[in-house]
Design a protein around this motif. Structure first.
Motif, PDB file in Angstrom:
ATOM      1  N   PRO A 235      -4.734  10.647 -11.538  1.00  0.00           N
ATOM      2  CA  PRO A 235      -5.993  11.326 -11.856  1.00  0.00           C
ATOM      3  C   PRO A 235      -6.765  10.578 -12.934  1.00  0.00           C
ATOM      4  O   PRO A 235      -6.227   9.685 -13.598  1.00  0.00           O
ATOM      5  CB  PRO A 235      -5.529  12.707 -12.352  1.00  0.00           C
ATOM      6  N   ASP A 236      -8.029  10.947 -13.123  1.00  0.00           N
ATOM      7  CA  ASP A 236      -8.888  10.229 -14.066  1.00  0.00           C
ATOM      8  C   ASP A 236      -8.309  10.172 -15.472  1.00  0.00           C
ATOM      9  O   ASP A 236      -8.430   9.161 -16.169  1.00  0.00           O
ATOM     10  CB  ASP A 236     -10.272  10.891 -14.114  1.00  0.00           C
ATOM     11  N   PHE A 237      -7.675  11.254 -15.909  1.00  0.00           N
ATOM     12  CA  PHE A 237      -7.217  11.317 -17.297  1.00  0.00           C
ATOM     13  C   PHE A 237      -5.880  10.618 -17.532  1.00  0.00           C
ATOM     14  O   PHE A 237      -5.468  10.436 -18.669  1.00  0.00           O
ATOM     15  CB  PHE A 237      -7.110  12.787 -17.755  1.00  0.00           C
ATOM     16  N   LEU A 238      -5.178  10.230 -16.445  1.00  0.00           N
ATOM     17  CA  LEU A 238      -3.879   9.598 -16.626  1.00  0.00           C
ATOM     18  C   LEU A 238      -3.549   8.705 -15.429  1.00  0.00           C
ATOM     19  O   LEU A 238      -3.317   9.219 -14.331  1.00  0.00           O
ATOM     20  CB  LEU A 238      -2.784  10.665 -16.785  1.00  0.00           C
ATOM     21  N   HIS A 239      -3.524   7.419 -15.655  1.00  0.00           N
ATOM     22  CA  HIS A 239      -3.174   6.489 -14.593  1.00  0.00           C
ATOM     23  C   HIS A 239      -1.735   6.008 -14.759  1.00  0.00           C
ATOM     24  O   HIS A 239      -1.270   5.758 -15.876  1.00  0.00           O
ATOM     25  CB  HIS A 239      -4.119   5.284 -14.600  1.00  0.00           C
ATOM     26  N   PHE A 240      -1.040   5.889 -13.630  1.00  0.00           N
ATOM     27  CA  PHE A 240       0.311   5.344 -13.598  1.00  0.00           C
ATOM     28  C   PHE A 240       0.231   3.899 -13.115  1.00  0.00           C
ATOM     29  O   PHE A 240      -0.565   3.578 -12.226  1.00  0.00           O
ATOM     30  CB  PHE A 240       1.200   6.159 -12.649  1.00  0.00           C
ATOM     31  N   TYR A 241       1.089   3.053 -13.687  1.00  0.00           N
ATOM     32  CA  TYR A 241       1.075   1.629 -13.350  1.00  0.00           C
ATOM     33  C   TYR A 241       2.479   1.174 -12.980  1.00  0.00           C
ATOM     34  O   TYR A 241       3.434   1.363 -13.756  1.00  0.00           O
ATOM     35  CB  TYR A 241       0.571   0.799 -14.539  1.00  0.00           C
ATOM     36  N   ILE A 242       2.599   0.584 -11.803  1.00  0.00           N
ATOM     37  CA  ILE A 242       3.887   0.096 -11.314  1.00  0.00           C
ATOM     38  C   ILE A 242       3.728  -1.354 -10.871  1.00  0.00           C
ATOM     39  O   ILE A 242       2.787  -1.683 -10.138  1.00  0.00           O
ATOM     40  CB  ILE A 242       4.397   0.926 -10.127  1.00  0.00           C
ATOM     41  N   ILE A 243       4.629  -2.208 -11.330  1.00  0.00           N
ATOM     42  CA  ILE A 243       4.617  -3.618 -10.928  1.00  0.00           C
ATOM     43  C   ILE A 243       5.807  -3.864 -10.012  1.00  0.00           C
ATOM     44  O   ILE A 243       6.942  -3.490 -10.340  1.00  0.00           O
ATOM     45  CB  ILE A 243       4.693  -4.549 -12.151  1.00  0.00           C
ATOM     46  N   PHE A 244       5.538  -4.488  -8.871  1.00  0.00           N
ATOM     47  CA  PHE A 244       6.595  -4.903  -7.956  1.00  0.00           C
ATOM     48  C   PHE A 244       6.677  -6.427  -8.005  1.00  0.00           C
ATOM     49  O   PHE A 244       5.828  -7.115  -7.431  1.00  0.00           O
ATOM     50  CB  PHE A 244       6.300  -4.418  -6.533  1.00  0.00           C
ATOM     51  N   ALA A 245       7.669  -6.935  -8.733  1.00  0.00           N
ATOM     52  CA  ALA A 245       7.869  -8.382  -8.853  1.00  0.00           C
ATOM     53  C   ALA A 245       8.892  -8.802  -7.803  1.00  0.00           C
ATOM     54  O   ALA A 245      10.047  -8.370  -7.840  1.00  0.00           O
ATOM     55  CB  ALA A 245       8.361  -8.740 -10.254  1.00  0.00           C
ATOM     56  N   LEU A 246       8.460  -9.630  -6.864  1.00  0.00           N
ATOM     57  CA  LEU A 246       9.312 -10.015  -5.744  1.00  0.00           C
ATOM     58  C   LEU A 246       9.550 -11.521  -5.718  1.00  0.00           C
ATOM     59  O   LEU A 246       8.734 -12.295  -6.206  1.00  0.00           O
ATOM     60  CB  LEU A 246       8.673  -9.589  -4.411  1.00  0.00           C
ATOM     61  N   ARG A 247      10.654 -11.909  -5.113  1.00  0.00           N
ATOM     62  CA  ARG A 247      10.910 -13.323  -4.853  1.00  0.00           C
ATOM     63  C   ARG A 247      11.689 -13.426  -3.543  1.00  0.00           C
ATOM     64  O   ARG A 247      12.467 -12.534  -3.194  1.00  0.00           O
ATOM     65  CB  ARG A 247      11.683 -13.974  -6.000  1.00  0.00           C
ATOM     66  N   MET A 248      11.470 -14.526  -2.848  1.00  0.00           N
ATOM     67  CA  MET A 248      12.088 -14.705  -1.536  1.00  0.00           C
ATOM     68  C   MET A 248      13.519 -15.216  -1.682  1.00  0.00           C
ATOM     69  O   MET A 248      13.806 -16.082  -2.517  1.00  0.00           O
ATOM     70  CB  MET A 248      11.252 -15.678  -0.700  1.00  0.00           C
ATOM     71  N   LEU A 249      14.389 -14.674  -0.838  1.00  0.00           N
ATOM     72  CA  LEU A 249      15.765 -15.136  -0.743  1.00  0.00           C
ATOM     73  C   LEU A 249      15.943 -15.959   0.531  1.00  0.00           C
ATOM     74  O   LEU A 249      15.003 -16.163   1.295  1.00  0.00           O
ATOM     75  CB  LEU A 249      16.720 -13.941  -0.726  1.00  0.00           C
ATOM     76  N   GLU A 250      17.155 -16.435   0.742  1.00  0.00           N
ATOM     77  CA  GLU A 250      17.476 -17.185   1.959  1.00  0.00           C
ATOM     78  C   GLU A 250      17.088 -16.375   3.195  1.00  0.00           C
ATOM     79  O   GLU A 250      17.212 -15.150   3.221  1.00  0.00           O
ATOM     80  CB  GLU A 250      18.981 -17.473   1.985  1.00  0.00           C
ATOM     81  N   ASP A 251      16.581 -17.071   4.205  1.00  0.00           N
ATOM     82  CA  ASP A 251      16.195 -16.465   5.486  1.00  0.00           C
ATOM     83  C   ASP A 251      15.039 -15.484   5.363  1.00  0.00           C
ATOM     84  O   ASP A 251      14.871 -14.590   6.196  1.00  0.00           O
ATOM     85  CB  ASP A 251      17.396 -15.756   6.138  1.00  0.00           C
TER      86      ASP A 251
END
Length: 349
Positions: A235-251
């Protein structure tokens, strides 16, 4: 029409975008310690010197190939366990005990940075660009905690498009609201997708929360280097922030780390409030992730029949394919893969 062409970067297990990639949590690397890290198929030795600076070097000593993570940190340098050759923070050989002098050899070093409690490595020969950040918090102090670490049986690019798969919010998460995204390039390495529609007035849930929003429901996703995504919602009065840090593995599989972020609030009361907000942020992230988990263990992504609701996904594919490509394990630059602009020429059904 195949969106996963072997000549494109997107969803390619042999290519990835030059950029910043997470290596390990900062707290896992104490001063004077060294860790063996395999990143995008390449073996590194990452250590923290006496000053606290993090140095990342290619793992193997050029003398006989001993892994430098078996050695020890001395000052800002590292000494190989096998024959005690020492290299400084620039990777330059500064001591060969058996000769009494150094030799003109060196090991490759890689730029590092620390943010959000993580050590990041710049993968590429170009000058490092900006670290990933949440656009709303670019010039704001923030608190954070590390969330869930996970492995998925699909490519990082495929996992990231889930956040802009407009139709799945209705089918999987039963959101009574049509999501339409507007995309903007933050810079050459980052693109944002933001919800621009209100709608949902026939839903009691949307009518209930409508007073919390001046305009559209706040939901946006910013992608960095095709591998890290920052979500802003609430909502306007409260924002949530989530970071998805990804890296590739084999295959072409994915290893990821979630990071929960909130604006910094002062004093003990502010610290306490932030602990609650970060916990709530994690619950929000878990809610959306839970419904999709089974899909990303079995999916074999190939967007053969794009429809109008897939427009943002096509834009992200194009964005990724326009980045500088490096090869798995060698980290060598390759010629720019084909543009996926042709995806937009496909008739939308």
């Amino acid at each position: 029409m195949h969106s996963t062409s072997t000549t494109s970067i997107f969803n390619n297990p042999k290519l990835f975008v030059e950029g910043w990639y997470w290596a390990l949590p900062s707290k896992k690397l104490k001063i004077g310690k060294v860790k063996a890290v395999k990143l995008l198929g390449r073996n590194l030795a990452i250590y923290r010197g006496a000053s606290g600076q993090v140095i990342a070097v290619d793992a193997y000593c050029p003398h006989m190939g001993a892994h430098l993570a078996e050695g020890k940190v001395e000052g800002e340098g590292i000494r190989c366990f096998f024959h005690n050759w020492k290299y400084d923070e620039r990777g330059i050989c500064v001591e060969v005990p058996s000769l009494g002098k150094p030799l003109p050899v060196c090991i490759k070093t890689w730029s590092t940075a620390e943010k959000y409690g993580m050590i990041w490595v710049w993968v590429g020969e170009d000058k490092p660009s900006k670290l990933p950040f949440v656009p709303e918090l670019e010039n704001v102090e923030f608190d954070y905690i590390l969330g869930t670490r996970f492995v998925k049986n699909c490519h990082p690019n495929v996992l990231l498009i889930n956040a802009i798969d407009a139709h799945h919010f209705n089918t999987v998460h039963n959101l009574p609201l049509e999501i339409v995204f507007d995309s903007q390039n933050l810079n050459s390495n980052a693109i944002t997708f933001s919800n621009i529609t209100r709608g949902g007035d026939d839903s009691w849930l949307i009518r209930l929360i409508r007073p919390l929003y001046r305009n559209e429901v706040t939901y946006s996703m910013c992608y960095w280097y095709g591998n890290t995504g920052t979500v802003t919602l609430g909502p306007d009065f409260l924002h949530f922030y989530i970071i998805f840090a990804l890296r590739m593995l084999e295959d072409g599989k994915t290893e990821g780390q979630t990071i929960l972020v909130t604006r910094k609030r002062n004093g003990f009361l502010g610290w306490s409030v932030n602990r609650v907000l970060l916990w709530l942020t994690q619950q929000v992230g878990n809610y959306f992730a839970k419904g999709d988990t089974q899909v990303f263990q079995t999916i074999q992504f190939d967007l053969k029949i794009p429809i109008k609701a897939d427009q943002s996904i096509l834009q992200f594919i194009q964005h990724v394919n326009q980045q500088k490509a490096l090869t798995w394990k060698t980290w060598e630059t390759v010629d720019s893969p084909i543009s996926s602009a042709s995806l937009f020429e496909h008739e939308q059904h």
